[in-house]
Design an enzyme around this catalytic site. Structure first.
Site, PDB file in Angstrom:
ATOM      1  N   TYR A   1      -3.880   0.944  12.656  1.00  0.00           N
ATOM      2  CA  TYR A   1      -5.296   0.986  13.076  1.00  0.00           C
ATOM      3  C   TYR A   1      -6.161   0.919  11.826  1.00  0.00           C
ATOM      4  O   TYR A   1      -5.673   0.937  10.684  1.00  0.00           O
ATOM      5  CB  TYR A   1      -5.585   2.278  13.852  1.00  0.00           C
ATOM      6  CG  TYR A   1      -5.170   3.500  13.081  1.00  0.00           C
ATOM      7  CD1 TYR A   1      -3.922   4.097  13.301  1.00  0.00           C
ATOM      8  CD2 TYR A   1      -5.991   4.058  12.101  1.00  0.00           C
ATOM      9  CE1 TYR A   1      -3.516   5.188  12.560  1.00  0.00           C
ATOM     10  CE2 TYR A   1      -5.590   5.144  11.363  1.00  0.00           C
ATOM     11  CZ  TYR A   1      -4.352   5.705  11.595  1.00  0.00           C
ATOM     12  OH  TYR A   1      -3.940   6.776  10.851  1.00  0.00           O
ATOM     13  N   SER A  16      -8.694   8.273   3.151  1.00  0.00           N
ATOM     14  CA  SER A  16      -8.665   9.265   2.059  1.00  0.00           C
ATOM     15  C   SER A  16      -7.673   8.975   0.945  1.00  0.00           C
ATOM     16  O   SER A  16      -7.697   9.653  -0.084  1.00  0.00           O
ATOM     17  CB  SER A  16      -8.420  10.664   2.620  1.00  0.00           C
ATOM     18  OG  SER A  16      -7.059  10.830   3.001  1.00  0.00           O
ATOM     19  N   ASP A  54      -4.391  11.907   4.369  1.00  0.00           N
ATOM     20  CA  ASP A  54      -3.547  11.646   3.188  1.00  0.00           C
ATOM     21  C   ASP A  54      -3.858  12.570   2.017  1.00  0.00           C
ATOM     22  O   ASP A  54      -2.941  13.074   1.377  1.00  0.00           O
ATOM     23  CB  ASP A  54      -3.702  10.190   2.719  1.00  0.00           C
ATOM     24  CG  ASP A  54      -3.022   9.224   3.655  1.00  0.00           C
ATOM     25  OD1 ASP A  54      -2.667   9.637   4.767  1.00  0.00           O
ATOM     26  OD2 ASP A  54      -2.860   8.047   3.294  1.00  0.00           O
ATOM     27  N   LYS A  87       0.676  18.076   3.600  1.00  0.00           N
ATOM     28  CA  LYS A  87       1.110  17.116   4.618  1.00  0.00           C
ATOM     29  C   LYS A  87       2.616  16.909   4.452  1.00  0.00           C
ATOM     30  O   LYS A  87       3.078  16.551   3.375  1.00  0.00           O
ATOM     31  CB  LYS A  87       0.347  15.800   4.455  1.00  0.00           C
ATOM     32  CG  LYS A  87       0.597  14.785   5.581  1.00  0.00           C
ATOM     33  CD  LYS A  87      -0.346  13.587   5.470  1.00  0.00           C
ATOM     34  CE  LYS A  87      -0.152  12.614   6.626  1.00  0.00           C
ATOM     35  NZ  LYS A  87      -1.084  11.458   6.568  1.00  0.00           N
TER      36      LYS A  87
HETATM   37  N1  DAS Z   1      -5.243   6.561   5.689  1.00  0.00           N
HETATM   38  C1  DAS Z   1      -5.246   7.915   6.210  1.00  0.00           C
HETATM   39  C2  DAS Z   1      -6.357   8.687   5.539  1.00  0.00           C
HETATM   40  O1  DAS Z   1      -7.514   8.274   5.616  1.00  0.00           O
HETATM   41  C3  DAS Z   1      -5.442   7.984   7.664  1.00  0.00           C
HETATM   42  C4  DAS Z   1      -5.533   9.418   8.122  1.00  0.00           C
HETATM   43  O2  DAS Z   1      -6.618  10.011   8.112  1.00  0.00           O
HETATM   44  O3  DAS Z   1      -4.521   9.940   8.467  1.00  0.00           O
HETATM   45  O4  DAS Z   1      -6.029   9.702   4.945  1.00  0.00           O
END
Ligand code: DAS
Length: 359
Positions: free
Chosen positions: A56, A89, A123, A195
């Site tokens: 996405y 992020s 992230d 995470k």
């Molecule tokens: N790409 C990841 C971020 O923005 C997507 C999420 O939020 O999990 O950290």
């Protein structure tokens, strides 16, 4: 004489507790004023179908739409939004961190703001939460929230996460506990959470230490509070900063060479977090590069790639001899945050070691 001292101390404690309660007391029928600061991420993402949970686009929905997508927010708080950034992020920067932290401190200094929610990608959510945990100068609640599924997906987790984060940010229970992270019904300390799973809603955990509490229905329930210094009790002040000292992380592994440390030294880093094997071990082959870095004034923190446990001082390396800093139980990405802020105060390894024992 002792009896009089004890009585005086008891009276003082009661006065302090009453004052703190008064600070957060609100008339029962007054909803808390909660600011929602949006930075991007999956919680603001969009997928092509309602079964798209990977592949996405993150960071496309603006903060006012996030708020309007959860009309129930208006029943539990007076909410208003501000778009700090609109990024996935993995692209987080010092510039956004400093802008966010300064705005949080400005807003929380206002009597008409009771708490703050920060919507964020998952992230680097743990990094932003720990950074804010060390630089926010208020005991009012700050709650960082994200989601693992975009709002367009079936069983999207973001709306309920945002709803509960807003309850938490407006609650008295959340005050004075440092920056909190709220996802998947679980309340974590910004210092301890990380995470742990690439693609599941139960990804945020605090290995070995555990959460601070949980949501049961609309009610936050706490079972413990952080012990390490945070927010108003730290020595870090970012109010006049326009950037942060450069600190990078070096991963250790079999047959490593030390060349990455050499390259980082040449690049002008001020600090290196070494993600060592086992109990933070540094390979013999790395020592020439480590010592050359230290001759350039680079501060070395020993962390571990393992992800759990304490890196013991003078355990797998002679920290006293080499002036290394032992990273305690902070994982490398968290140790990097603390070392960056420590370097805004000192480059003395002994002072920095004290900070790793305190924060
Ligand atoms: N790409 C990841 C971020 O923005 C997507 C999420 O939020 O999990 O950290």
């Amino acid at each position: 004489m002792n009896r009089k001292i004890y009585i005086s101390l008891a009276i003082l404690c009661v006065l302090v507790l009453s004052l703190q309660a008064a600070c957060f007391a609100r008339t029962p029928d007054k909803l808390p004023n909660v600011k929602i600061l949006a930075t991007g991420g999956t919680i603001a993402g969009s997928g092509a179908t309602n079964t798209t949970t990977v592949g996405y686009t993150a960071a496309v929905t603006p903060v006012d739409a996030l708020i309007n997508n959860v009309p129930e927010l208006k029943k539990i708080a007076n909410v208003s939004g501000e778009q700090i950034s609109q990024i996935a992020s993995e692209n987080m920067t010092n510039e956004v961190w400093l802008k966010l932290a300064k705005q949080v401190n400005t807003l929380l200094s206002q009597d008409d703001v009771d708490g703050i929610v920060i919507t964020h990608g998952t992230d680097t959510l743990e990094e932003t939460a720990y950074f804010l945990n060390l630089v926010v100068k208020s005991e009012k609640p700050v709650v960082v929230v994200g989601s693992m599924r975009p709002p367009t997906a079936m069983s999207a987790d973001g709306m309920l996460n945002l709803y509960r984060a807003t309850i938490l940010a407006g609650s008295r229970e959340a005050a004075g506990k440092g920056v909190l992270v709220m996802l998947n019904d679980t309340i974590h300390a910004g210092r301890d959470v990380t995470k742990t799973i690439t693609d599941r809603v139960d990804t945020f955990r605090a290995p070995e230490i555990g959460p601070l509490g949980f949501f049961t229905g609309d009610k936050p329930v706490f079972y413990r509070a952080p012990l390490r210094k945070h927010t108003v009790f730290t020595e870090f002040d970012i109010s006049q900063l326009t950037d942060l000292p450069r600190v990078d992380i070096v991963y250790h592994y079999a047959n490593n060479t030390g060349d990455v440390i050499k390259a980082l030294t040449q690049a002008g880093v001020k600090g290196i977090v070494h993600a060592g094997t086992g109990n933070g071990s540094i390979g013999k082959v790395e020592y020439p590069a480590v010592e050359a870095a230290q001759e350039k004034g680079v501060v070395i923190v020993r962390s571990a790639r393992v992800g759990n446990g304490i890196v013991a001082r003078n355990g797998e390396a002679n920290d006293d001899k080499y002036n290394f800093v032992a990273g305690d139980n902070l994982n490398p990405q968290k140790a990097r945050i603390l070392l960056m802020l420590a370097l805004t105060k000192t480059s003395n390894p002994e002072d920095i070691q004290r900070m790793f024992w305190e924060y």
